[in-house]
Design an enzyme around this catalytic site. Sequence first.
Site, PDB file in Angstrom:
ATOM      1  N   ASP A   1       4.084   0.437  12.158  1.00 45.20           N
ATOM      2  CA  ASP A   1       2.856  -0.136  11.582  1.00 45.20           C
ATOM      3  C   ASP A   1       2.633  -1.582  12.001  1.00 45.20           C
ATOM      4  OD1 ASP A   1       3.048   1.612   8.381  1.00 45.20           O
ATOM      5  OD2 ASP A   1       2.583   2.262  10.418  1.00 45.20           O
TER       6      ASP A   1
ATOM      7  N   LYS B   1       0.847  -1.204   0.000  1.00 42.84           N
ATOM      8  CA  LYS B   1       0.000   0.000   0.000  1.00 42.84           C
ATOM      9  C   LYS B   1       0.876   1.245   0.000  1.00 42.84           C
ATOM     10  CE  LYS B   1      -1.791   1.550   4.021  1.00 42.84           C
ATOM     11  NZ  LYS B   1      -1.482   2.969   4.345  1.00 42.84           N
ATOM     12  N   ASN B   2       1.858   1.289   0.911  1.00 43.76           N
ATOM     13  CA  ASN B   2       2.610   2.538   1.088  1.00 43.76           C
ATOM     14  C   ASN B   2       3.626   2.793  -0.006  1.00 43.76           C
ATOM     15  OD1 ASN B   2       1.035   3.024   3.268  1.00 43.76           O
ATOM     16  ND2 ASN B   2       2.562   2.428   4.798  1.00 43.76           N
TER      17      ASN B   2
ATOM     18  N   ARG C   1      -0.563  15.037  12.635  1.00 45.26           N
ATOM     19  CA  ARG C   1       0.566  14.487  11.867  1.00 45.26           C
ATOM     20  C   ARG C   1       1.052  15.606  10.952  1.00 45.26           C
ATOM     21  NH1 ARG C   1      -1.404   8.919   9.568  1.00 45.26           N
ATOM     22  NH2 ARG C   1       0.724   8.788   8.786  1.00 45.26           N
ATOM     23  N   PRO C   2       2.012  16.408  11.454  1.00 44.77           N
ATOM     24  CA  PRO C   2       2.444  17.609  10.720  1.00 44.77           C
ATOM     25  C   PRO C   2       3.139  17.293   9.405  1.00 44.77           C
ATOM     26  CG  PRO C   2       3.885  17.141  12.575  1.00 44.77           C
ATOM     27  CD  PRO C   2       2.749  16.166  12.666  1.00 44.77           C
ATOM     28  N   ILE C   3       3.240  18.313   8.561  1.00 44.27           N
ATOM     29  CA  ILE C   3       4.021  18.151   7.319  1.00 44.27           C
ATOM     30  C   ILE C   3       5.039  19.290   7.201  1.00 44.27           C
ATOM     31  CG2 ILE C   3       2.281  16.851   6.023  1.00 44.27           C
ATOM     32  CD1 ILE C   3       1.604  19.462   4.583  1.00 44.27           C
TER      33      ILE C   3
ATOM     34  N   ILE D   1       7.874   6.561  17.035  1.00 47.47           N
ATOM     35  CA  ILE D   1       7.467   7.268  15.815  1.00 47.47           C
ATOM     36  C   ILE D   1       6.190   8.065  16.075  1.00 47.47           C
ATOM     37  CG2 ILE D   1       6.868   7.043  13.371  1.00 47.47           C
ATOM     38  CD1 ILE D   1       9.703   6.054  13.941  1.00 47.47           C
TER      39      ILE D   1
ATOM     40  N   ARG E   1      -4.054  11.132   4.329  1.00 52.23           N
ATOM     41  CA  ARG E   1      -2.903  12.038   4.473  1.00 52.23           C
ATOM     42  C   ARG E   1      -1.934  11.869   3.310  1.00 52.23           C
ATOM     43  NH1 ARG E   1       0.782  14.173   8.194  1.00 52.23           N
ATOM     44  NH2 ARG E   1       2.898  13.451   7.824  1.00 52.23           N
TER      45      ARG E   1
ATOM     46  N   LEU F   1       8.183  19.216   7.658  1.00 53.91           N
ATOM     47  CA  LEU F   1       9.427  18.815   6.973  1.00 53.91           C
ATOM     48  C   LEU F   1       9.238  18.867   5.452  1.00 53.91           C
ATOM     49  CD1 LEU F   1      10.438  15.799   9.253  1.00 53.91           C
ATOM     50  CD2 LEU F   1      11.325  18.142   9.326  1.00 53.91           C
TER      51      LEU F   1
END
Length: 421
Positions: A305, A22-23, A121-123, A327, A92, A125
């Site tokens: 995960d 998936k990822n 869940r910041p972005i 994490i 996301r 970066l």
Amino acid sequence: MDKFIINGGKKLNGKVKAGGAKNATLALIPATLLASGTSKLFNTPELNDVYTMLKLVRHLGVQADFNDGTIELDTAGVSVLEAPYEHVKKMRASVYVLGPLLARHGYAKVSLPGGCAWGPRPINLHIEGLKKLGANIDLVDGYIIATAKRLQGNRINFDIPSVGATGNLLMAAVLAKGETILNNAAMEPEITNLAMMLNEMGAKIEGIETPILHIQGVDMLKPADVHTIPDRIEAGTLLVAGAITGGTVTVEGINPLHLYSVIAKLEESGVSVTYNGDSATVNAAGVTPEAINVTTGPFPGYPTDMQAQWIAYMSVAEGVSTVTDTIYRDRFTHVPELARLGAMIEVKDNSAVIKGGNKLSGAKVMSTDLRASASLVLGGLAAHGRTEVLRIYHLDRGYQRLEEKLKQLGAEIERVPGSEY
Ligand code: EPZ
């Protein structure tokens, strides 16, 4: 909303195949936006998150056909450079279109992702990295508006080896002018799959599978046909299903080295794991698992995960174990639901202490997010009696018909469609 009904306490035995990752898919689809023409992605899993990403790129103007595990994506007609809130709030990973749209078209308007079941869940970066490449970034009404006539290569250092930020900045840097260095980059196999695809498209990326990526920008990329790597988290979940039920399960179509930290922990718990080039077998027959501590970390460390799945497994192990997530510090929404099955777990800060050695018994439990729902299914498989796992739509985001694969292994599990509770 579908639910699962599980009649637990049965040993799982047999062979099952893992699907595509998936990822990886959620990065490979946006990567096709970097070129004009038709790319093909093979071994793509039929997952709700994949359909969500396809809906988004079709909104941008991509022609996408998904048949029998292969996606054909024609990006020649891309004309919309905006990822609206309606799409991004559902997933996301939609933020992955930011880098490629900006790099190829000089403009991207992407909604800021909300939080998720376990917090913000910041972005930052992603945004700081794009600014380093010369992008002008405005935050307006919950949207990121990024513009750049042509991105300029630069040196970028990540405070955290963020998977998403590494993927987004890779996709931005490949068309920037000059050299970019991504220091402290993520090394997850899904990022390797993406970097190899980008090189197949004509990018010049060196240092793949290391924490320092060197990218020489090029002026143009061409479409590519790419094979998606196997899903290491689905594979790990299926191996834990064998371990938690005391069975013998072989998972085929995997790359065991993408899973080595999970295999090592399973062996430490007392079950045997053998593996060859593309399959792994867990043999837990007659074994009472021992309590083994786990601390999650970036690849090749133990994956966050697989944290929820390990807590379910430790609930039936002998002794006390601690599972720490470095994490996501608050990814423990599965704990109160596992407690309904009889698990004894205390959460303090970003650690769960599991007092094992007791029998789980069936109950109604509620999924709250993707990997939490996987841990509840595992708990239900181990628990004696009937377990109902509600809101299975969370599970369907990342597992392709998991109940069919578990039935193949002897589980008594049924999906009840459309049930409220
Ligand atoms: C990817 O999410 C995965 N999703 C997640 O899998 C996985 O849990 C995560 O990587 C960690 O391995 C996809 O690949 C689609 P990160 P991502 O950026 O990219 C912080 C699943 O179950 N961070 O590596 O969003 C962040 O808050 C999903 O399949 C910042 O602070 O993860 C987190 O604490 C869940 N600022 C840590 O870094 C940023 O700009 C790791 O996040 C970005 C991240």
